[in-house]
Design an enzyme around this catalytic site. Structure first.
Site: not given
Lengths: 306, 306
Positions: A216, A218-219, A221, A247-248
């Site tokens: 992951s 962040g912005a 994707g 994230g979950d």
């Protein structure tokens, strides 16, 4: 049924204050409590997507009793294993004006080897009915650092697809037991591999044992490195809001997509849409259903050359 | 027996962190919990001075259960009245390097009128065996603002000397019911009377109904305005340390001196010595017995002209 494991569950407490000032005294304006720990968050999102979910891990002490009472009002089934120590509390101090939060996390209870054995028995029984399992978050004190490796092996023996979402040494040791999927963020991946170049790092993480790596970013994707290929999936534009729980939600998207037999682009689209809809929701860790539905149609997935 | 009343008891939690940084995430290194609220602190000091002490007030919820379990290991007798709401928590975040603390105080449970009635019955019964009573701290939500006035009147009817240690409107209303003693600090006294000149403000507070006013003036010690005269008592030199609980220790000194029949200079000497020994103790709210014994011989008391 999808099983999520949270070995270090938490009672998540949020305090609203006008503004946090170090070394001053604050009257808390509002107190909210919710069951916490990554696996519990994942289970709530899975349940919201219509999946039967069961949560296990450890729970104990007065904070554990509160956690169980709150959990009883939610969809996931409580199969937590009782321990002598007290479930940790986390305190998020939220400034009313800006929404910025200051986080205070207790370390968690010491788990004895007898309690770990009791958990392994319960876990084995729960795997029997599971379509997939997610192993989430930090290890509480007292557990062997190879705890996740043991749980990954047990899932593989039971032929249940297993996702590992942790960090540091627990990730390093767990990944060597060959989980089907790991979902590190950019920092966790860099810590594991020594590389800040996502593609290179994801490939390195696969060599360390993970069947598929979904990083992951962040912005930007998600980046997936799987035996079937390499994909990147991102929202149409950067979303602004509270990233807590994003994230979950991504883990819940990946896991539900796997169980429903979606292909990788489908799983990644769902994970990115859920993640973005979580950032956009006003309450931390919840997702905005309307934003999710809208986002599903606009996530961009691109396949990389091998 | 000396009775202390804490209507807004608290579970006092201390978190040690390296240093509190707003909007950052902190791993708490050490968690400690103790029974809190001013009346409970006063009772602990009274018990340490050898007095039989009983604590009452409200207790409830999971945090209340923890408070009672911790209290069971201490000398004061637990006569707290159970309520439906949860006892508030206070969090002191202590920076490991400097010892500076940041305080987060929950508001406290809402107390119903039925629970208040149950308390008044229990309080009446406890007054029967009491040599003196201290009414300490803030009022939890739901109680009438005149709650302390009612408790003061009930004590006076039972001919039990009553000390009131609170602030704001609860003090303003309580003082009008003519307590034997109030112990405001400089800020509380200024808020009550509008004057920052201690002597003038203490006299004003007496006119408002208090038989005797003992104002705590920080490093300058205590100023007592009583029907028998005016006294000032101070430590020989300013003491440096943690002032948490110093006011509660002063209350315990005044109350124990009253019960033992000491004159005003004797009571003030004890109160100042206990207060200074509390500032000097490494643990917040405890007092250093050796420092106390030494300080008793060196507190300076001077009588003012009327």
């Amino acid at each position: 049924m999808i099983l999520t494991v949270t070995l270090n569950t938490a009672l998540d407490i949020t305090y609203r204050v006008p503004a946090l000032v170090p070394h001053a005294s604050h009257r808390v304006e509002e107190v909210t409590e919710r069951p916490g720990g990554k696996g519990l968050n994942v289970a709530r999102v899975l349940a919201a997507l219509g999946h039967e979910t069961v949560v296990t891990g450890f729970v104990g002490g007065p904070s554990g009793e509160v956690l169980r009472a709150l959990l009883a009002g939610l969809a996931p089934v409580d199969e937590l294993v009782p321990i002598r120590g007290a479930t940790r509390r986390t305190i998020a101090v939220a400034d009313a004006a800006t929404g910025d939060t200051t986080q205070l996390n207790e370390p968690g209870p010491v788990v004895s080897s007898t309690e770990w054995d009791a958990f392994l028995t319960a876990y084995g029984r729960l795997l029997d009915g599971a379509e997939a399992v997610a192993l989430c978050g930090s290890l509480p004190p007292g557990l062997p650092v190879g705890a996740y490796a043991q749980l990954v092996r047990q899932a593989r023996t039971a032929k249940v697809p297993v996702l590992l979402d942790t960090s540091g040494e627990a990730l390093r040791r767990g990944i060597a037991a060959r989980p089907d999927l790991v979902k590190p963020n950019a920092d966790e991946l860099a810590q594991l591999t020594g590389s800040r170049e996502p593609l290179r790092a994801a490939r390195d993480a696969r060599r360390r044992g993970a069947h598929t790596v979904v990083a992951s970013l962040g912005a930007e994707g998600l980046l997936a490195a799987s035996p079937d290929g390499l994909w990147q999936a991102a929202p149409p534009a950067a979303v602004r809001g509270n990233p807590t729980g994003a994230g979950d939600s991504a883990v819940a998207g990946l896991l539900s997509g796997l169980v429903e037999g979606l292909d990788w682009p489908g799983r990644l689209t769902r994970a990115v849409a859920l993640s973005a809809a979580t950032v956009l929701a006003p309450a931390a860790g919840e997702f905005d259903r309307e934003a999710y539905a809208k986002m599903l149609g606009s996530v961009r997935v691109s396949e990389h050359a091998h």
